[in-house]
Design a protein around this motif. Structure first.
Motif, PDB file in Angstrom:
ATOM      1  N   UNK A   1      -9.463  -7.973  -1.742  1.00 42.60           N
ATOM      2  CA  UNK A   1      -8.157  -7.324  -1.945  1.00 42.60           C
ATOM      3  C   UNK A   1      -8.307  -5.857  -2.365  1.00 42.60           C
ATOM      4  N   UNK A   2      -7.279  -5.082  -2.061  1.00 40.07           N
ATOM      5  CA  UNK A   2      -7.173  -3.694  -2.519  1.00 40.07           C
ATOM      6  C   UNK A   2      -5.836  -3.539  -3.211  1.00 40.07           C
ATOM      7  N   UNK A   3      -5.868  -2.869  -4.356  1.00 39.87           N
ATOM      8  CA  UNK A   3      -4.646  -2.636  -5.124  1.00 39.87           C
ATOM      9  C   UNK A   3      -4.557  -1.151  -5.380  1.00 39.87           C
ATOM     10  N   UNK A   4      -3.426  -0.561  -5.054  1.00 37.66           N
ATOM     11  CA  UNK A   4      -3.192   0.861  -5.301  1.00 37.66           C
ATOM     12  C   UNK A   4      -2.167   1.021  -6.391  1.00 37.66           C
ATOM     13  N   UNK A   5      -2.526   1.788  -7.405  1.00 36.98           N
ATOM     14  CA  UNK A   5      -1.660   2.017  -8.550  1.00 36.98           C
ATOM     15  C   UNK A   5      -1.454   3.518  -8.699  1.00 36.98           C
ATOM     16  N   UNK A   6      -0.214   3.996  -8.590  1.00 41.66           N
ATOM     17  CA  UNK A   6       0.008   5.442  -8.688  1.00 41.66           C
ATOM     18  C   UNK A   6      -0.367   6.014 -10.047  1.00 41.66           C
TER      19      UNK A   6
ATOM     20  N   UNK B   1       5.796   4.931  -0.232  1.00 47.00           N
ATOM     21  CA  UNK B   1       5.464   4.507  -1.586  1.00 47.00           C
ATOM     22  C   UNK B   1       3.972   4.580  -1.822  1.00 47.00           C
ATOM     23  N   UNK B   2       3.594   4.436  -3.077  1.00 49.78           N
ATOM     24  CA  UNK B   2       2.187   4.600  -3.412  1.00 49.78           C
ATOM     25  C   UNK B   2       1.573   3.364  -4.065  1.00 49.78           C
ATOM     26  N   UNK B   3       2.353   2.501  -4.654  1.00 49.78           N
ATOM     27  CA  UNK B   3       1.807   1.285  -5.265  1.00 49.78           C
ATOM     28  C   UNK B   3       1.777   0.199  -4.198  1.00 49.78           C
ATOM     29  N   UNK B   4       0.653  -0.513  -4.114  1.00 47.59           N
ATOM     30  CA  UNK B   4       0.555  -1.577  -3.118  1.00 47.59           C
ATOM     31  C   UNK B   4      -0.473  -2.607  -3.553  1.00 47.59           C
ATOM     32  N   UNK B   5      -0.400  -3.751  -2.880  1.00 43.60           N
ATOM     33  CA  UNK B   5      -1.404  -4.788  -3.033  1.00 43.60           C
ATOM     34  C   UNK B   5      -1.602  -5.386  -1.652  1.00 43.60           C
ATOM     35  N   UNK B   6      -2.836  -5.423  -1.197  1.00 39.23           N
ATOM     36  CA  UNK B   6      -3.163  -5.999   0.104  1.00 39.23           C
ATOM     37  C   UNK B   6      -4.270  -7.020  -0.125  1.00 39.23           C
ATOM     38  N   UNK B   7      -4.003  -8.281   0.265  1.00 38.88           N
ATOM     39  CA  UNK B   7      -4.900  -9.389  -0.072  1.00 38.88           C
ATOM     40  C   UNK B   7      -5.254 -10.158   1.198  1.00 38.88           C
TER      41      UNK B   7
END
Length: 195
Positions: A148-153, A170-176
């Motif tokens: 997984x990758x998690x993006x936190x602004x 947007x800038x916050x995301x979660x891809x699993x």
């Protein structure tokens, strides 16, 4: 204890509230020891209330997660249409994690492309096909790396240039990655869920 012109006063920090203090003062009808004891009781009660609130929130969160897993298993057990099951799963997961946009992409038979099978909150025409070797796509990277990758602004985990190249909103995301192991089979990834 601090001695003031009005008399002695006792202070104690308010639990879980930086910078806030409880204050007690001796009055003519109440001895100093009783004021201090009252202050300690109020402090302990406040601390206990904060702990109960924290535990209640954690319990509610765990309940939502367990309920989500139950919902997904029910969907997969009763639905034979992949698109309907995927759309229901996208709605349920997005609701639990509070995501405004969500999508499920599944790997095609050749293993070269991720195809969107369900989406919520995406503009029409945005959901589609992503090549697994796409160097800009976060979903493709998650599929290739099987992690997984998690993006936190706030933490600035990913530069905004990646999202601008792709047109992300947007800038916050979660891809699993969506992975499973068949009974007696090996572990394999079949797709990605993006939130």
């Amino acid at each position: 204890m601090i001695v003031t012109p009005a008399g002695p006063r006792w202070f104690a920090p308010v639990p879980e509230a930086d910078g806030l203090w409880l204050e007690a003062e001796a009055s003519s009808g109440m001895p100093a020891a009783r004021s201090v004891a009252l202050l300690e009781v109020v402090e302990q009660t406040t601390r206990a209330e904060h702990e109960v609130a924290r535990l209640s929130q954690e319990l509610a969160s765990r309940y939502e997660e367990i309920d989500l897993l139950y919902t997904i298993s029910e969907i997969l057990g009763h639905t034979v249409q992949l698109d309907r099951a995927a759309q229901t799963i996208v709605r349920a997961v997005a609701s639990v994690v509070g995501a405004r946009r969500a999508s499920i992409l599944l790997l095609d038979a050749k293993g070269e492309e991720l195809r969107t099978v369900a989406a919520q909150g995406l503009p029409p025409g945005r959901a589609g096909v992503v090549r697994v070797d796409d160097p800009v796509s976060i979903a493709a990277r998650v599929m290739r790396e099987h992690r997984p990758l998690i993006g936190d602004p706030i933490e600035g985990a990913f530069s905004s240039a990646r999202g601008e190249e792709r047109g992300y909103q947007g800038v916050a995301f979660m891809s699993v990655p969506i992975c499973y192991s068949a009974p007696g089979g090996k572990h394999r990834c079949i797709g990605v869920i993006n939130l």
